[in-house]
Design an enzyme around this catalytic site. Structure first.
Site, mmCIF file in Angstrom:
data_model
loop_
_atom_site.group_PDB
_atom_site.id
_atom_site.type_symbol
_atom_site.label_atom_id
_atom_site.label_comp_id
_atom_site.label_asym_id
_atom_site.label_seq_id
_atom_site.Cartn_x
_atom_site.Cartn_y
_atom_site.Cartn_z
ATOM 1 N N GLU A 14 11.353 8.706 -5.246
ATOM 2 C CA GLU A 14 10.211 9.624 -5.180
ATOM 3 C C GLU A 14 10.420 10.808 -6.122
ATOM 4 O O GLU A 14 11.495 10.997 -6.683
ATOM 5 C CB GLU A 14 10.032 10.170 -3.750
ATOM 6 C CG GLU A 14 9.028 9.400 -2.897
ATOM 7 C CD GLU A 14 7.575 9.702 -3.275
ATOM 8 O OE1 GLU A 14 7.340 10.416 -4.272
ATOM 9 O OE2 GLU A 14 6.682 9.200 -2.572
ATOM 10 N N ASN A 146 0.786 13.818 0.665
ATOM 11 C CA ASN A 146 1.131 13.202 -0.611
ATOM 12 C C ASN A 146 0.145 13.626 -1.700
ATOM 13 O O ASN A 146 -0.874 14.262 -1.435
ATOM 14 C CB ASN A 146 1.106 11.667 -0.491
ATOM 15 C CG ASN A 146 2.485 11.057 -0.439
ATOM 16 O OD1 ASN A 146 3.388 11.483 -1.155
ATOM 17 N ND2 ASN A 146 2.660 10.062 0.408
ATOM 18 N N ASP A 196 -0.254 7.456 -3.015
ATOM 19 C CA ASP A 196 1.035 8.116 -2.805
ATOM 20 C C ASP A 196 1.118 9.294 -3.788
ATOM 21 O O ASP A 196 0.188 10.070 -3.910
ATOM 22 C CB ASP A 196 2.163 7.095 -2.989
ATOM 23 C CG ASP A 196 3.468 7.504 -2.308
ATOM 24 O OD1 ASP A 196 3.763 8.707 -2.259
ATOM 25 O OD2 ASP A 196 4.206 6.617 -1.856
#
Length: 289
Positions: A14, A146, A196
């Site tokens: 991430e 997100n 996301d």
């Protein structure tokens, strides 16, 4: 053409963040408790092992990093140094929550949200972390915060609560750090990927990584889908722009919780990928502390 930059095997890669001064890509593996620093020119990948989950990372204007850990934020003064707490551990009494995605605005403030394992009771929150370590709740009632990103002029803020399959847009005041006038930017259909992490390019277009969607999508400032980049992994997690001309897109991905059969079809799940873009990204802001 999408290239495999690093076959990292991340559990939950991430928060890619490009450091122009170092020509390095910072990113995290949340579940492995690691901060990575990758040199795209050589493929060298340095790893800083932490003691718990690290949701996101951003370089600081004075050097070092700010990281969002499980319950609060911390500063890392130099590579390899132990994190030191920065601000209140606002999630300390919420064992079902941890910090997740974040971005830095033009004023050097970190916008970082939490996620909750208890999706039936959405009480995760997006916070604004000011340079004096004050944490201000900005959006509540979330499941998985997100997709935080700002338009080039800083006057539009984008955000996704991933399980809703929706990206929202807000009016933003760059000076005060307030947001208002929530509206739907794009609503995805169910079952074809969920929004996301994200980034905005120099034309003000919003790029979103679709978890379980095998792709990155680009939207015009009006919310029109104008480009799709197919990926060789099921769970891309976030996109960032970097390189000398800011025309290389870097995409992190997740490799956890895949069946043996799924893994056969995506052997590089958890890797970091790259591809070239026609429109450069924005210079990534640094946290002001």
């Amino acid at each position: 053409m999408v290239d495999l930059l690093l076959d990292a095997g991340a559990l939950l890669g991430e928060s890619p963040r490009w450091s122009a001064s170092e020509s390095r890509l910072y990113w995290v593996d949340i579940d492995a408790h690691r901060v990575h620093r990758t040199d795209p020119a050589t493929g060298t990948d340095e790893i800083m092992q932490l003691d718990g989950p690290v949701g996101c990372v951003a370089p600081r204007a004075g050097g070092g990093l700010i990281v969002a850990l499980k319950t609060g934020c911390a500063l890392i003064d130099a590579w390899g140094d132990a994190p030191r707490a920065f601000g209140e551990p606002v999630l300390a009494g919420l064992p079902d929550q941890r910090f997740n995605d974040g971005c830095v605005d033009a004023a050097g403030r970190l916008w970082v949200g939490s996620l909750t394992a208890d999706k039936a009771n959405p009480h995760a929150t997006l916070y604004r972390v000011d340079r004096d370590a004050t944490l201000t709740p900005m959006i509540g009632g979330l499941m998985t915060s997100n997709g935080a990103a700002f338009s080039p002029d800083g006057r539009t803020f984008y955000h996704a609560d991933t399980p809703t399959h929706r990206i929202d847009a807000y009016d933003a005041d760059p000076a005060s750090g307030t947001i208002s006038c929530k509206r739907t930017f794009h609503q995805f259909e169910q079952g074809n990927g969920r929004p996301d992490g994200a980034a905005v390019d120099a034309e003000g277009c919003y790029w979103s990584a679709l978890w379980d969607g095998w792709r990155i999508v680009r939207f015009s400032p009006a919310g029109e889908l104008i480009q799709t980049v197919e990926l060789p992994v099921q769970r891309p997690t976030m996109i960032a722009f970097g390189g000398p001309d800011l025309q290389t897109a870097f995409v992190t991905s997740a490799g956890k919780n895949l069946t043996d059969e799924e893994r056969k079809g995506q052997p590089h799940a958890g890797g970091v990928f790259s591809f070239r873009v026609d429109v450069p990204g924005l210079i990534q802001q640094e946290f002001g502390a």
